[in-house]
Scaffold this motif. Structure first.
Motif, PDB file in Angstrom:
ATOM      1  N   ASP A 186      -6.797   5.321   3.331  1.00  0.00           N
ATOM      2  CA  ASP A 186      -6.023   6.566   3.200  1.00  0.00           C
ATOM      3  C   ASP A 186      -4.974   6.416   2.102  1.00  0.00           C
ATOM      4  N   VAL A 187      -4.329   5.244   2.053  1.00  0.00           N
ATOM      5  CA  VAL A 187      -3.319   5.002   1.018  1.00  0.00           C
ATOM      6  C   VAL A 187      -3.959   5.054  -0.364  1.00  0.00           C
ATOM      7  N   MET A 188      -5.115   4.420  -0.515  1.00  0.00           N
ATOM      8  CA  MET A 188      -5.781   4.397  -1.818  1.00  0.00           C
ATOM      9  C   MET A 188      -6.244   5.794  -2.232  1.00  0.00           C
ATOM     10  N   ALA A 189      -6.628   6.625  -1.267  1.00  0.00           N
ATOM     11  CA  ALA A 189      -7.018   7.999  -1.606  1.00  0.00           C
ATOM     12  C   ALA A 189      -5.828   8.754  -2.188  1.00  0.00           C
ATOM     13  N   GLY A 190      -4.647   8.560  -1.597  1.00  0.00           N
ATOM     14  CA  GLY A 190      -3.441   9.190  -2.123  1.00  0.00           C
ATOM     15  C   GLY A 190      -3.077   8.656  -3.498  1.00  0.00           C
ATOM     16  N   ILE A 191      -3.233   7.347  -3.695  1.00  0.00           N
ATOM     17  CA  ILE A 191      -2.935   6.749  -5.002  1.00  0.00           C
ATOM     18  C   ILE A 191      -3.895   7.266  -6.073  1.00  0.00           C
ATOM     19  N   ASP A 192      -5.183   7.356  -5.728  1.00  0.00           N
ATOM     20  CA  ASP A 192      -6.171   7.858  -6.687  1.00  0.00           C
ATOM     21  C   ASP A 192      -5.838   9.288  -7.107  1.00  0.00           C
ATOM     22  N   ALA A 193      -5.378  10.099  -6.146  1.00  0.00           N
ATOM     23  CA  ALA A 193      -5.012  11.478  -6.473  1.00  0.00           C
ATOM     24  C   ALA A 193      -3.847  11.516  -7.462  1.00  0.00           C
ATOM     25  N   VAL A 194      -2.851  10.635  -7.256  1.00  0.00           N
ATOM     26  CA  VAL A 194      -1.706  10.576  -8.166  1.00  0.00           C
ATOM     27  C   VAL A 194      -2.147  10.139  -9.556  1.00  0.00           C
ATOM     28  N   LEU A 195      -2.992   9.108  -9.624  1.00  0.00           N
ATOM     29  CA  LEU A 195      -3.432   8.596 -10.927  1.00  0.00           C
ATOM     30  C   LEU A 195      -4.275   9.631 -11.675  1.00  0.00           C
ATOM     31  N   ASN A 196      -5.131  10.322 -10.952  1.00  0.00           N
ATOM     32  CA  ASN A 196      -5.962  11.351 -11.607  1.00  0.00           C
ATOM     33  C   ASN A 196      -5.093  12.494 -12.126  1.00  0.00           C
ATOM     34  N   ASP A 197      -4.049  12.822 -11.365  1.00  0.00           N
ATOM     35  CA  ASP A 197      -3.163  13.900 -11.790  1.00  0.00           C
ATOM     36  C   ASP A 197      -2.313  13.486 -12.990  1.00  0.00           C
ATOM     37  N   TYR A 198      -1.944  12.204 -13.043  1.00  0.00           N
ATOM     38  CA  TYR A 198      -1.052  11.736 -14.120  1.00  0.00           C
ATOM     39  C   TYR A 198      -1.810  11.422 -15.401  1.00  0.00           C
ATOM     40  N   GLN A 199      -3.105  11.210 -15.302  1.00  0.00           N
ATOM     41  CA  GLN A 199      -3.891  10.770 -16.462  1.00  0.00           C
ATOM     42  C   GLN A 199      -3.685  11.650 -17.705  1.00  0.00           C
ATOM     43  N   PRO A 200      -3.677  12.983 -17.584  1.00  0.00           N
ATOM     44  CA  PRO A 200      -3.500  13.811 -18.795  1.00  0.00           C
ATOM     45  C   PRO A 200      -2.137  13.634 -19.466  1.00  0.00           C
ATOM     46  N   ARG A 201      -1.144  13.084 -18.771  1.00  0.00           N
ATOM     47  CA  ARG A 201       0.187  12.925 -19.342  1.00  0.00           C
ATOM     48  C   ARG A 201       0.271  11.709 -20.272  1.00  0.00           C
ATOM     49  N   LEU A 202      -0.720  10.831 -20.188  1.00  0.00           N
ATOM     50  CA  LEU A 202      -0.688   9.621 -21.009  1.00  0.00           C
ATOM     51  C   LEU A 202      -0.952   9.967 -22.475  1.00  0.00           C
ATOM     52  N   ASN A 203      -0.195   9.343 -23.348  1.00  0.00           N
ATOM     53  CA  ASN A 203      -0.359   9.596 -24.777  1.00  0.00           C
ATOM     54  C   ASN A 203      -0.067   8.323 -25.546  1.00  0.00           C
ATOM     55  N   GLU A 204      -0.127   8.406 -26.858  1.00  0.00           N
ATOM     56  CA  GLU A 204       0.209   7.287 -27.752  1.00  0.00           C
ATOM     57  C   GLU A 204      -0.603   6.027 -27.429  1.00  0.00           C
ATOM     58  N   GLY A 205      -1.856   6.218 -27.003  1.00  0.00           N
ATOM     59  CA  GLY A 205      -2.737   5.081 -26.749  1.00  0.00           C
ATOM     60  C   GLY A 205      -2.466   4.337 -25.460  1.00  0.00           C
ATOM     61  N   VAL A 206      -1.664   4.919 -24.563  1.00  0.00           N
ATOM     62  CA  VAL A 206      -1.343   4.275 -23.288  1.00  0.00           C
ATOM     63  C   VAL A 206      -2.474   4.520 -22.294  1.00  0.00           C
ATOM     64  N   ARG A 207      -2.871   3.473 -21.578  1.00  0.00           N
ATOM     65  CA  ARG A 207      -3.915   3.588 -20.553  1.00  0.00           C
ATOM     66  C   ARG A 207      -3.442   2.954 -19.257  1.00  0.00           C
ATOM     67  N   VAL A 208      -3.976   3.441 -18.135  1.00  0.00           N
ATOM     68  CA  VAL A 208      -3.737   2.828 -16.826  1.00  0.00           C
ATOM     69  C   VAL A 208      -5.022   2.127 -16.402  1.00  0.00           C
ATOM     70  N   GLN A 209      -4.953   0.797 -16.197  1.00  0.00           N
ATOM     71  CA  GLN A 209      -6.127   0.029 -15.806  1.00  0.00           C
ATOM     72  C   GLN A 209      -5.842  -0.720 -14.508  1.00  0.00           C
ATOM     73  N   ARG A 210      -6.874  -0.967 -13.748  1.00  0.00           N
ATOM     74  CA  ARG A 210      -6.733  -1.669 -12.466  1.00  0.00           C
ATOM     75  C   ARG A 210      -6.940  -3.164 -12.678  1.00  0.00           C
ATOM     76  N   VAL A 211      -5.922  -3.920 -12.346  1.00  0.00           N
ATOM     77  CA  VAL A 211      -6.017  -5.375 -12.418  1.00  0.00           C
ATOM     78  C   VAL A 211      -6.651  -5.917 -11.150  1.00  0.00           C
ATOM     79  N   MET A 212      -6.201  -5.382 -10.005  1.00  0.00           N
ATOM     80  CA  MET A 212      -6.697  -5.828  -8.700  1.00  0.00           C
ATOM     81  C   MET A 212      -6.630  -4.659  -7.734  1.00  0.00           C
ATOM     82  N   ASP A 213      -7.714  -4.436  -7.002  1.00  0.00           N
ATOM     83  CA  ASP A 213      -7.777  -3.363  -6.008  1.00  0.00           C
ATOM     84  C   ASP A 213      -8.266  -3.973  -4.701  1.00  0.00           C
TER      85      ASP A 213
END
Length: 1014
Positions: A293-320
């Motif tokens: 349930d926690v990861m579902a909430g986190i995924d929703a936040v990351l998907n929503d924030y993805q369009p805000r990333l700019n200047e070559g910035v990426r969010v990557q998963r190191v460990m899940d």
């Protein structure tokens, strides 16, 4: 025993009760917390003190000793471990298991608070954290960018941190590897010297201007006004325009001799992810929450924030961690389901479909009812609780099989369905109850174990106990009811059962009669087999917990003392290039200056120094067959790199330890401590099976000592503290206050020299001091710069000085054998007066884990004996049951020897389970013989008839237990396969011995009181 009759007579109440219990279990199953490893708390805290630029000896005297003295006065202390190095003290405090974690944490906070005023004013950070194995990151993200500035990364990190912390079930989000941004006033040395302005003068003027002192308030008639004075700086330009002094008819401003800019401070911790600049965000799950349930909430936040990333910035998963939890829970439930199918098939073949249906129905009901109880007990679904269900799967069917088989026998004798269900259940009710109680008591030592291993494993015996009680309730109530509704007297006996009955009546009975005729020979052979199996124990070896089957490893890089951050970074890049070429490697998180954020329950972030780096490497597979060869290959390749000590570390199961092999060298003389620790490290390095020897204390460092001529400084009117402050300003900068920008972000306001972005030896040539007359004097006129060799770091153990020498073990060697070889060499070493050693690591934990069970085992033995005395109304007959226990060792030890596993903690759990089953089988046999003697049979005839009658249920319970455990055992898990083989091997041998040795012992010890025979 009236429960079977009550259940059959009041069947509506029975149905309603079990449906409610089942509903509770199903709801709990879908809502209860899920995690990879046990989530538990124990009483421990870490005190971290940062005082930059302070030598280890000064850190010991000024910081470590006062805090240790205050903490040492607390009650229930178990151990105090302290690491002391340049500018850093880390004190780990552990209390006795069973004490309240919150209370003990508060005690540590209060103890440190009492001595806080006595600690140096120059301390920049003092943190007190509570240690919790549950406080581990479930997700590590990397904000990466090739070209974007850290200011941009910080903005995204702060925004993501705020959003993620609002997700339900998230306790906190930690941001790591983000450089400390500061407003630097970079003064030009030459200009300062030309104008006759000292560093101290700039410091005083700017720090006073940066101060924000409230003016108070003033009354004007009926009105009251707040008075605002100068306030702090509102812009960088205002800092530049700050006047320093009036000279030669003009005002000198900060801008005339210094550059003011927002920039990064001196590098202390930087990170990369797959070669790109990175900032890490670690998400810590709130205890008791559901990881998916926690990861579902986190995924929703990351998907929503993805369009805000700019200047070559990426969010990557190191460990899940949710991926690993899903794999692990799915794997365990797959084993559970496979075991359930095997048990059902065996029951169907031997009992027939109607009795098998009754037996199989008891399995999921027992499991779901137990899950509901486990949830209410505060334990979630993780590897320990699920393995508890797997163990219980083989045990819980015993009760149902014994009841159903006895009911079927009464049906074949002509009783009606209801009468057969009631009488058949009543006849074995006490035997089933006492058998369950003795099995539960066999797990009592693990419930009472007050140490790290016991706490780590606690969910497993709790789950087994609750599942067995659920199966007992079902066996005494629901099984008779189902048997009365489903069973039919005319049902023909299955062919498999007929074959077993024929075997019992012919071959087995013939062998049993021979055994009863020659009891002495049987006992001699049995004892000889026991002694022969015990002789295998040295070859099997002992261990605590195996390596964790995780798709990740750590690579620690230790550079020589005095290495610059830039050189450590270059070495980390070089090592990463080699590691990234390996076929199994997926991702590499590089950490320079500190260990990777915490991603495993028993590993805490290590070291915080510029000459240390750590690579967190994720792999394609978790199989030890693939991971171990990779580790061996990497160790070989990285050993050729000169100028660094590189250790490849695998993850281990169980309570946290420094390393598999750990030796504490204890003594007060630091020179001797350093010398002896080097000898011990060399000694360990020459021991077969040892790899990766690490001796931090054995390393020395070269310091620069500013030897001040105190008389000359006094004559010139230069205070010593002014000299110290000026040197610190020139080298690492001096904080003059803080600056808040338009967005409300606060940054340190630091004064430093512009010529050297990093501290250089040439800085000393340009440092000038202000004398009492106002003139400038070069530092070298009142001080000499000398080189001094000093110890780089050392440790305390329970307030004594100590050097810890650690090592890993090469695959194919057991930690116990390697440690014993090291200890044997240590005992031959010529120890100086006042020096001694003690053993830590796995051996210390193992002795604590196994040694702590002595009292609990004694209590368990008396508990089982008491139950048996109540069962048999005799002090002699329980000895028959007890005598069968040692023979369970034979098969367990032989199975471990053949499969190549060591006698680990999980193998011990298997032996404990085995004891419960052996006792249960023996109880059923002896109890039935006693009942037949009450009906008028002679002793030998009664035990022979009881053995023949109970042959089928005993064999069937053995087969179903083996079937339930077989999938988990054959999975090849280094953690659980030893347990499975210990149970399976022990069952195969102990069943034979139970059916032969117990009747022989009954012949000797089966006396009954006249009251019992009446």
């Amino acid at each position: 025993m009236q429960l079977p009759e009550l259940a059959v007579r009041n069947h509506q109440f029975t149905w309603v009760m079990f449906l409610l219990l089942l509903l509770l279990g199903v709801v709990s199953f879908f809502s209860m917390p899920r995690s990879e490893d046990p989530q538990f708390d124990f009483s421990a805290a870490v005190v971290k003190v940062v005082n930059p630029g302070t030598t280890p000896l000064d850190m010991e005297k000024l910081v470590a000793d006062p805090i240790e003295q205050a903490i040492n006065e607390l009650d229930d202390l178990r151990v105090i471990k302290t690491n002391i190095e340049d500018g850093l003290v880390v004190i780990r405090v552990e209390f006795l298991y069973g004490t309240d974690p919150e209370d003990k944490y508060d005690d540590v906070v209060a103890a440190v608070g009492r001595v806080r005023a006595d600690l140096p004013d120059s301390i920049v950070d003092l943190d007190i954290d509570k240690i919790s194995p549950a406080d581990v990151s479930i997700l590590q993200l990397a904000l990466t960018a090739q070209d974007a500035s850290y200011r941009v990364l910080q903005r995204h990190a702060d925004a993501l941190e705020q959003r993620l912390e609002r997700v339900a079930g998230v306790k906190r989000v930690d941001v790591a590897a983000l450089p400390q941004l500061e407003v630097q006033v970079q003064a030009d040395q030459r200009t300062l010297n030309a104008l006759g302005i000292s560093v101290d003068e700039i410091y005083q003027v700017i720090s006073q201007a940066a101060a924000n002192t409230p003016g108070g308030h003033v009354n004007a008639g009926a009105r009251r006004f707040t008075v605002r004075t100068s306030g702090d700086f509102s812009s960088l330009q205002q800092i530049r325009d700050t006047p320093l002094r009036a000279q030669d008819g003009r005002t000198i401003y900060v801008r005339d001799l210094a550059r003011v800019q927002l920039t990064e401070g001196l590098p202390s911790y930087r990170a990369k992810f797959n070669g790109e600049k990175a900032v890490f965000l670690s998400v810590v799950q709130r205890k008791g929450s559901q990881i998916f349930d926690v990861m579902a909430g986190i995924d929703a936040v990351l998907n929503d924030y993805q369009p805000r990333l700019n200047e070559g910035v990426r969010v990557q998963r190191v460990m899940d961690q949710s991926v690993s939890v899903e794999r692990q829970i799915s794997g365990f439930f797959s084993n559970l389901n496979q075991g359930l199918v095997l048990v059902a098939v065996l029951a169907l073949l031997v009992l027939g479909w109607r009795p098998a249906l009754v037996v199989v129905t008891a399995i999921p009901l027992s499991i779901f009812i137990a899950i509901g109880w486990v949830d209410f007990s505060g334990f979630g679904l993780q590897q320990m609780s699920i393995v508890g269900l797997v163990i219980a799967l083989g045990l819980l069917v015993d009760n149902a099989i014994v009841v159903v088989e006895n009911v079927s026998r009464h049906l074949r004798d002509g009783d009606s369905s209801s009468a057969a269900a009631i009488e058949g259940s009543r006849q074995v009710a006490w035997a089933v109850t006492s058998g369950t109680l003795t099995t539960v008591l066999a797990f009592l030592p693990m419930l009472l174990l007050q140490n790290g291993s016991g706490t780590f494993m606690r969910a497993m015996p709790v789950t087994v106990t609750l599942t067995l009680f659920a199966s007992l309730l079902i066996a005494l109530m629901l099984t008779p009811l189902l048997a009365s509704k489903i069973a039919r007297a005319a049902t023909p006996m299955p062919k498999a059962q007929q074959a077993l009955e024929r075997f019992a009546s012919t071959v087995y009975l013939r062998w049993l009669n021979k055994a009863l005729k020659y009891p002495a020979r049987v006992m001699v052979v049995s004892i000889a087999l026991l002694v022969a199996s015990l002789s295998l124990f040295p070859a099997i070896g002992v261990s605590l917990f195996p390596k964790a089957e995780k798709p990740m490893i750590l690579v620690n890089i230790d550079m020589p003392e005095g290495t610059s951050f830039a050189d450590t970074q270059r070495m980390a890049n070089r090592v990463e290039a080699i590691v990234s070429q390996q076929e199994l490697v997926v991702d590499i998180a590089q950490n320079v200056g500190r260990g990777n954020p915490r991603i495993y329950y028993n590993i805490f972030p290590s070291r915080q120094t510029v000459n240390f780096a750590q690579l967190f490497v994720t792999l394609k597979t978790s199989s030890l067959d693939d991971v171990e060869p990779l580790v061996v290959s990497l160790r070989s390749q990285l050993a050729d790199i000169a100028g660094a000590q590189i250790l490849v570390k695998e993850f281990l199961q169980g309570p946290p330890i420094e390393a598999p092999v750990s030796i504490r060298v204890i003594g007060e003389d630091l020179d001797e401590l350093q010398r002896v620790s080097r000898d011990i490290a060399d000694l360990m390095d020459g021991t077969p099976g040892v790899v990766g020897v690490d001796n931090p204390v054995g390393k020395h460092k070269v310091d620069l000592h500013v030897n001040i001529n105190r008389d000359k400084a006094a004559m010139l009117g230069i205070p010593l503290n002014r000299i110290d402050k000026t040197i610190r300003t020139a080298l690492v900068g001096a904080t003059m206050g803080s600056y808040r920008d338009d967005e409300g972000e606060e940054f340190p306001l630091t004064l430093r020299f512009a010529e050297f972005p990093t501290p250089q030896l040439a800085v000393f040539d340009g440092i000038y001091l202000t004398t009492a007359s106002g003139s400038l004097m070069p530092l070298k006129q009142v001080a000499e710069i000398e080189l001094q060799t000093s110890i780089a770091r050392f440790q305390h153990y329970n307030t004594e000085r100590m050097a810890r020498v650690t090592a890993d073990v090469i695959p194919g060697y057991t930690t116990e054998a390697v440690t014993n070889a090291v200890v044997e060499r240590l005992q031959q070493y010529d120890w100086p007066a006042g020096m001694r050693f003690s053993v830590g690591g796995e051996q210390e934990n193992r002795k604590e884990a196994f040694g702590g069970m002595t009292q609990a085992l004694i209590l368990t033995v008396f508990g089982i004996f008491a139950v048996l005395v109540l069962q048999f109304h005799s002090f002699v007959q329980p000895l028959i049951v007890f005598a069968a226990i040692p023979f369970a060792l034979i098969g367990a030890l032989v199975a471990l020897y053949i499969t190549g596993y060591t006698f680990s903690f999980t193998a011990f759990i298997g032996l404990t389970s085995l004891i419960g089953i052996v006792v249960n089988n023996s109880i059923i046999l002896v109890d039935y013989a006693n009942q037949m003697r009450k009906d008028g049979m002679e002793k030998l005839d009664a035990i022979a008839a009881a053995a023949r009658t109970r042959f089928v249920p005993i064999v069937l319970t053995t087969l179903t237990t083996i079937g339930g455990l077989l999938p988990l055992t054959l999975s090849g898990s280094s953690m659980w396969s030893p347990m499975g083989w210990a149970i399976i091997g022990g069952l195969l041998v102990s069943t034979l011995l139970t059916l032969i040795v117990v009747p022989v012992l009954y012949q000797y010890l089966g006396r009954m009181n006249q009251d019992d025979l009446a």
